[in-house]
Motif scaffolding. Structure first.
Motif, PDB file in Angstrom:
ATOM      1  N   ILE A  30      11.294   4.361   2.279  1.00 49.93           N
ATOM      2  CA  ILE A  30      10.104   3.678   2.813  1.00 49.93           C
ATOM      3  C   ILE A  30       9.818   2.401   2.006  1.00 49.93           C
ATOM      4  O   ILE A  30       9.501   1.355   2.571  1.00 49.93           O
ATOM      5  N   GLU A  75       5.405   9.676   9.865  1.00 48.55           N
ATOM      6  CA  GLU A  75       4.440   9.057   8.952  1.00 48.55           C
ATOM      7  C   GLU A  75       3.115   8.924   9.693  1.00 48.55           C
ATOM      8  O   GLU A  75       3.109   8.541  10.867  1.00 48.55           O
ATOM      9  N   ARG A 110      12.252  -0.249   3.068  1.00 50.96           N
ATOM     10  CA  ARG A 110      11.839  -0.749   4.392  1.00 50.96           C
ATOM     11  C   ARG A 110      10.684  -1.743   4.272  1.00 50.96           C
ATOM     12  O   ARG A 110      10.596  -2.717   5.012  1.00 50.96           O
ATOM     13  N   GLU A 111       9.764  -1.479   3.344  1.00 51.36           N
ATOM     14  CA  GLU A 111       8.593  -2.335   3.135  1.00 51.36           C
ATOM     15  C   GLU A 111       8.908  -3.545   2.252  1.00 51.36           C
ATOM     16  O   GLU A 111       8.007  -4.279   1.862  1.00 51.36           O
ATOM     17  N   PRO A 139       1.529   2.607   4.001  1.00 52.04           N
ATOM     18  CA  PRO A 139       2.568   2.813   2.995  1.00 52.04           C
ATOM     19  C   PRO A 139       2.181   2.163   1.658  1.00 52.04           C
ATOM     20  O   PRO A 139       1.974   0.952   1.598  1.00 52.04           O
ATOM     21  N   TYR A 190       4.920  11.394  -0.026  1.00 49.76           N
ATOM     22  CA  TYR A 190       5.852  11.005   1.034  1.00 49.76           C
ATOM     23  C   TYR A 190       6.869  12.098   1.371  1.00 49.76           C
ATOM     24  O   TYR A 190       7.561  12.001   2.387  1.00 49.76           O
TER      25      TYR A 190
END
Ligand code: KG4
Ligand code: ZN
Length: 312
Positions: free
Chosen positions: A292, A106, A295-296, A128, A98
């Motif tokens: 990330i 991305e 966020r997920e 992801p 990443y």
């Protein structure tokens, strides 16, 4: 890191290991322990933020040396508890992948080639944290091969950057070293190369080794780079993807970068490589990966544990 932008990236390099020609785990954790508070303070200062202005605490919790991981994880847990901030554990290998998205959009699906001091691995990335390992080294990592061969050549640890520098003035055809498993699957093996160089050096008088250092370095680099490029080419073909993400300390290597760029052109694929500073171990890649994950919705708590190997 704020909204994908790096606000600070402080790196505390441990020079103590040079004396021993490799990382000494106990010394690594002691040095970590000594520097972690100042390093975090400096990162906050560079970013112009107070600890209470942080949204998320990202921390590498594996794979790696248990002592060092414990120092980082304990600090992160303390920070998270003291300031009431969510804690996000990051896999060190994921962070190398990443690291590509610090400066680039991305992009999925992709194949990532992670080449560092501890790992050599081809991973298919479908989204992801949706990863499938396609191949990995069966013995030494590519960076380990650079470092161990460098030691034989009398270079300081870690020898990768110096071999890279010396190779630029050398002849890659000077010595013929093996390209193990180059036509065979997607796994790697670099321990035979090390042995082959060891025997080759025994056959050469020391003054010849000194005089042909650049040529020897270029020959070693070419042997490692040839294998990495061919396996990456095959992995991208097998996965049927148009993007290759290169990452890890060895992806700072100039011969590797140049040869990968040529391969990408030949195959009509896109290649992403982080800037040098984000290739070798750094805090920004951990922050980016934590961003990330957060966020997920992948948030951890104080029960987060360190793990030494990918299999744990
Ligand atoms: O990713 P990294 O900083 O740490 C690990 O997670 O292992 O990688 C360090 C490795 C070392 O083996 C070092 O010799 C190698 O990356 N390395 C290089 C170069 N820069 C760092 N190897 C070849 N050429 C370079 N320019
Ligand atoms: Zn690393």
């Amino acid at each position: 890191m704020r909204d994908g932008r790096v606000l600070s990236n402080v790196i505390a390099t441990q020079t103590i290991h040079r004396k021993y020609g490799g990382v000494v785990p106990e010394l690594a954790s002691r040095a970590h322990h000594k520097t972690i508070t100042d390093t975090v303070d400096q990162a906050l200062q560079d970013a112009g933020l107070g600890p209470d202005e942080i949204d998320v605490v990202g921390v590498a919790n594996g794979p790696g040396l248990m002592g060092s991981l414990l120092v980082g994880l304990s600090f992160a847990k303390g920070f998270s508890l003291a300031y009431g901030k969510p804690l996000v554990g990051v896999n060190h290998l994921d962070a190398h992948i990443y690291a590509n998205f610090i400066e680039h959009q991305e992009r999925y699906p992709a194949v990532a080639l992670i080449v560092s001091g501890g790992h050599t691995r081809l991973v298919r990335v479908d989204g992801p944290f949706d990863h499938t390992t396609m191949g990995a080294t069966r013995d030494d990592a590519a960076g380990e091969a650079f470092d161990k061969i460098g030691k034989m050549l009398g270079l300081e640890y870690p020898a990768g950057p110096e071999i890279d520098r010396l190779s630029q003035g050398g002849d890659p055809q000077f010595a013929q070293y093996p390209r193990a498993m180059i036509r065979e699957g997607l796994d790697f093996s670099f321990s035979g190369l090390k042995t082959s160089v060891l025997y080759d050096l025994k056959d050469r008088p020391p003054e010849e080794v000194r005089a042909s250092l650049a040529d020897l370095c270029a020959s070693v680099s070419a042997a490692i780079v040839d294998v990495l490029v061919e396996k990456a080419r095959r992995a991208v073909g097998e996965a049927g993807v148009g993007t290759l993400l290169l990452s890890g300390g060895v992806s700072a290597n100039s011969m590797l970068r140049a040869r990968m760029a040529t391969m990408a052109e030949e195959e009509g694929i896109e290649i992403q490589v982080p800037s040098m500073i984000y290739c070798t171990d750094n805090g920004a890649m951990i922050a980016k990966t934590a961003e990330i994950r957060y966020r997920e919705g992948l948030v951890d708590d104080l029960s987060l544990q360190p793990y030494a190997s990918a299999a744990d």
